[in-house]
Write a protein that holds these residues in place. Structure first.
Motif, PDB file in Angstrom:
ATOM      1  N   GLY A   1      -3.006   0.857  -7.410  1.00  0.00           N
ATOM      2  CA  GLY A   1      -3.636   0.836  -8.547  1.00  0.00           C
ATOM      3  C   GLY A   1      -4.667   0.133  -8.314  1.00  0.00           C
ATOM      4  O   GLY A   1      -5.624   0.096  -9.254  1.00  0.00           O
ATOM      5  N   HIS A   2      -4.488  -0.883  -7.944  1.00  0.00           N
ATOM      6  CA  HIS A   2      -5.506  -2.100  -7.813  1.00  0.00           C
ATOM      7  C   HIS A   2      -7.065  -1.784  -7.372  1.00  0.00           C
ATOM      8  O   HIS A   2      -8.021  -1.944  -7.483  1.00  0.00           O
ATOM      9  N   GLN A   3      -6.828  -0.463  -6.470  1.00  0.00           N
ATOM     10  CA  GLN A   3      -8.099   0.078  -5.619  1.00  0.00           C
ATOM     11  C   GLN A   3      -8.837   0.762  -7.054  1.00  0.00           C
ATOM     12  O   GLN A   3     -10.110   1.093  -6.575  1.00  0.00           O
TER      13      GLN A   3
ATOM     14  N   LEU B   1      -2.733  -1.927   2.511  1.00  0.00           N
ATOM     15  CA  LEU B   1      -1.734  -0.938   2.273  1.00  0.00           C
ATOM     16  C   LEU B   1      -2.198   0.146   3.212  1.00  0.00           C
ATOM     17  O   LEU B   1      -2.037   1.533   3.060  1.00  0.00           O
ATOM     18  N   GLN B   2      -2.159  -0.176   4.550  1.00  0.00           N
ATOM     19  CA  GLN B   2      -2.302   0.827   5.623  1.00  0.00           C
ATOM     20  C   GLN B   2      -1.009   1.457   6.046  1.00  0.00           C
ATOM     21  O   GLN B   2      -0.100   0.507   6.352  1.00  0.00           O
ATOM     22  N   ALA B   3      -1.001   2.623   6.059  1.00  0.00           N
ATOM     23  CA  ALA B   3       0.286   3.305   6.483  1.00  0.00           C
ATOM     24  C   ALA B   3       0.300   3.420   7.910  1.00  0.00           C
ATOM     25  O   ALA B   3      -0.796   4.154   8.533  1.00  0.00           O
ATOM     26  N   LEU B   4       1.427   2.941   8.635  1.00  0.00           N
ATOM     27  CA  LEU B   4       1.522   3.178  10.208  1.00  0.00           C
ATOM     28  C   LEU B   4       2.078   4.586  10.347  1.00  0.00           C
ATOM     29  O   LEU B   4       3.322   4.758   9.995  1.00  0.00           O
ATOM     30  N   VAL B   5       1.475   5.519  10.987  1.00  0.00           N
ATOM     31  CA  VAL B   5       2.085   7.052  11.240  1.00  0.00           C
ATOM     32  C   VAL B   5       2.035   7.256  12.770  1.00  0.00           C
ATOM     33  O   VAL B   5       2.332   8.441  13.125  1.00  0.00           O
ATOM     34  N   GLN B   6       1.817   6.141  13.399  1.00  0.00           N
ATOM     35  CA  GLN B   6       1.744   6.637  14.979  1.00  0.00           C
ATOM     36  C   GLN B   6       1.801   5.205  15.853  1.00  0.00           C
ATOM     37  O   GLN B   6       1.678   4.083  15.085  1.00  0.00           O
TER      38      GLN B   6
ATOM     39  N   LEU C   1       1.055  -1.951   6.353  1.00  0.00           N
ATOM     40  CA  LEU C   1       0.711  -3.196   6.708  1.00  0.00           C
ATOM     41  C   LEU C   1      -0.231  -3.581   5.492  1.00  0.00           C
ATOM     42  O   LEU C   1      -1.097  -2.778   5.043  1.00  0.00           O
ATOM     43  N   ASP C   2      -0.113  -4.912   5.145  1.00  0.00           N
ATOM     44  CA  ASP C   2      -1.137  -5.422   4.197  1.00  0.00           C
ATOM     45  C   ASP C   2      -1.205  -6.932   4.375  1.00  0.00           C
ATOM     46  O   ASP C   2      -0.379  -7.630   4.821  1.00  0.00           O
ATOM     47  N   GLY C   3      -2.859  -7.226   4.325  1.00  0.00           N
ATOM     48  CA  GLY C   3      -2.893  -8.518   4.771  1.00  0.00           C
ATOM     49  C   GLY C   3      -3.114  -9.612   3.570  1.00  0.00           C
ATOM     50  O   GLY C   3      -3.444 -10.605   3.758  1.00  0.00           O
ATOM     51  N   GLY C   4      -2.622  -9.108   2.283  1.00  0.00           N
ATOM     52  CA  GLY C   4      -2.642  -9.965   1.313  1.00  0.00           C
ATOM     53  C   GLY C   4      -1.844 -11.163   1.276  1.00  0.00           C
ATOM     54  O   GLY C   4      -0.911 -10.985   1.993  1.00  0.00           O
TER      55      GLY C   4
ATOM     56  N   VAL D   1       0.453  -5.665  -4.453  1.00  0.00           N
ATOM     57  CA  VAL D   1       1.266  -4.928  -3.125  1.00  0.00           C
ATOM     58  C   VAL D   1       2.620  -4.572  -3.796  1.00  0.00           C
ATOM     59  O   VAL D   1       2.960  -3.599  -3.647  1.00  0.00           O
ATOM     60  N   ALA D   2       3.241  -5.574  -4.377  1.00  0.00           N
ATOM     61  CA  ALA D   2       4.373  -5.315  -5.005  1.00  0.00           C
ATOM     62  C   ALA D   2       4.316  -4.235  -6.196  1.00  0.00           C
ATOM     63  O   ALA D   2       5.577  -3.386  -6.146  1.00  0.00           O
TER      64      ALA D   2
END
Length: 438
Positions: free
Chosen positions: A252-254, A290-295, A310-313, A322-323
């Motif tokens: 939502g922050h995006q 908030l990147q989804a790893l799909v492979q 993955l999130d670098g926050g 992120v929570a």
């Protein structure tokens, strides 16, 4: 050791401290280089604690969809230093030969004088941005604003202050107001200042700073706003409501970050039109948020139906965002949430972890091998417990991942895994998975 690594190592040794905020060394070097900062395309200068990269990525995507060529300067990088400099000439990350040449010229012009790594590499970026044609430069502050090496731009077409949170207190001050004052140091007389949604203490400081320097302020919630409406982004300002697609970034922050980007392009006189903006928002790419790893190898280790994010926050404000996203995922599709976290010693782990209370089942803490100031996993686990989370330290990522898989097997359901706490850790994961940004 390749040429780029060798010269970066030499530049890193030019100052005993990694961070020493000042403008004098930068002014000296830029003068020796022929003042490239005075010969740049129109600049949008971006400061703030959270969301700088996402706002920059949104602006770039919309501008490029409208046919504009964008130079982009961001930091830190995830896998390769080249990620920090994108040249609008071809829209690509700077190549090794071009980067080496610029760094080498800066090294020669500096002649062994004391200067920080960020300062001399920013000077190299300015050289490249002067020498390669583009329509716009999206220039992200490294740390703070007032004394940041990027703050030698006299006349940007717009400045942005994204949400301010507690971070880098050692360098910027131990209160939200003090940190906000440092961020507001990029504001310039007569230049529109686009201010994101802020906590009251920070917002008041930034608005007063804008008044003091004579920067017309555009304040979120007063001069512009945005919300999700039936799966679309509704942006509103004095011109009315603009209907756009949601940004291609999760959380939502995006929506708030996209609103800042839209307001800034309009304020700068660079709005590409609604159609191009819509195409840009749907095409935004900003890895590690908030990147989804799909492979890839890690994904292949997880049981079918698992989610890996993955999130670098790495600060309290990022923890809240992120929570909140993980909470939304839980409502949509309940499953146990496990955190695998690594953090630097300069961050506030308790503040970052606290929003995950009642949401995360367990935290596995790991070292970060690519950072010199990574927090020890045992220490980080103690701090996660201080935030009322269960936590266990592990010697490496592989051990932590195996433990999560073992726990998931006992649960009898696929897990939701969030690898978080540091962009350095995210970079390690992307490298392992063969997913370096491009």
């Amino acid at each position: 050791m390749d040429q780029i690594t060798a010269i970066l190592d030499r530049l890193l040794a030019l100052h005993p401290k990694e961070i020493d905020l000042s403008l004098g060394r930068m002014e000296r070097l830029l003068k020796a280089l022929g003042s490239p900062e005075k010969h740049l395309p129109p600049v949008i200068h971006i400061a703030g604690t959270n969301g700088k990269g996402s706002v920059t990525a949104a602006m770039r995507a919309m501008l490029e969809a409208g046919g504009k060529r964008c130079h982009v300067y961001t930091s830190p990088h995830l896998v390769s230093f080249n990620e920090r400099i994108r040249l609008g000439t071809d829209g690509q990350l700077v190549s090794d030969p071009v980067l080496y040449d610029a760094l080498h010229r800066c090294e020669e012009a500096n002649d062994g004088a004391e200067i920080t790594f960020f300062e001399i590499t920013t000077a190299a970026a300015f050289l490249l941005f002067r020498e390669h044609p583009a329509d716009v430069l999206l220039l992200e502050v490294g740390l703070g604003g007032r004394l940041d090496a990027t703050n030698l731009i006299d006349d940007p077409v717009a400045t942005i202050i994204t949400p301010v949170s507690m971070d880098h207190e050692k360098f910027l001050g131990d209160s939200l107001a003090a940190i906000a004052a440092e961020k507001a140091g990029i504001l310039k007389r007569g230049c529109p200042a686009v201010i994101a949604q802020q906590r009251e203490e920070a917002g008041e400081v930034i608005r007063k700073a804008a008044q003091r320097v004579g920067a017309p302020a555009l304040v979120y919630g007063e001069d512009y706003t945005a919300c999700e409406d039936q799966g679309r982004l509704a942006f509103q300002d004095v011109a009315g409501v603009t209907d756009l697609p949601l940004p291609n970034l999760r959380g939502g922050h995006q929506i708030l970050n996209a609103a800042v980007a839209i307001a800034a392009l309009k304020a700068a006189g660079l709005w590409p039109g609604d159609e191009a903006a819509a195409a840009g928002l749907k095409a935004i790419n900003w890895p590690g948020r908030l990147q989804a790893l799909v492979q890839g190898p890690l994904f292949d280790l997880a049981p079918e139906g698992s989610e890996i994010w993955l999130d670098g926050g790495h600060n309290p404000g990022a923890g809240v965002s992120v929570a909140a996203f993980m909470g939304e995922r839980e409502e949509q599709s309940p499953r146990p949430l496990y955190l695998i976290a690594g953090m630097l010693t300069t961050k506030d782990p308790v503040g970052f972890f606290r929003p995950f209370k009642g949401l995360a089942r367990h935290v596995a803490t790991v070292p970060i091998t690519s950072a010199n100031n990574a927090r020890d996993p045992f220490d980080l686990a103690d701090l996660a417990r201080a935030a009322d989370l269960e936590a266990t330290p592990f010697p490496n990522l592989q051990a932590a991942f195996k433990d999560v898989m073992d726990c998931a097997a006992k649960d009898g359901e696929p897990p939701r895994i969030l690898i978080c706490g540091s962009l350095y850790l995210v970079g390690e994961i992307l490298a392992i998975n063969g997913m370096a940004p491009n």
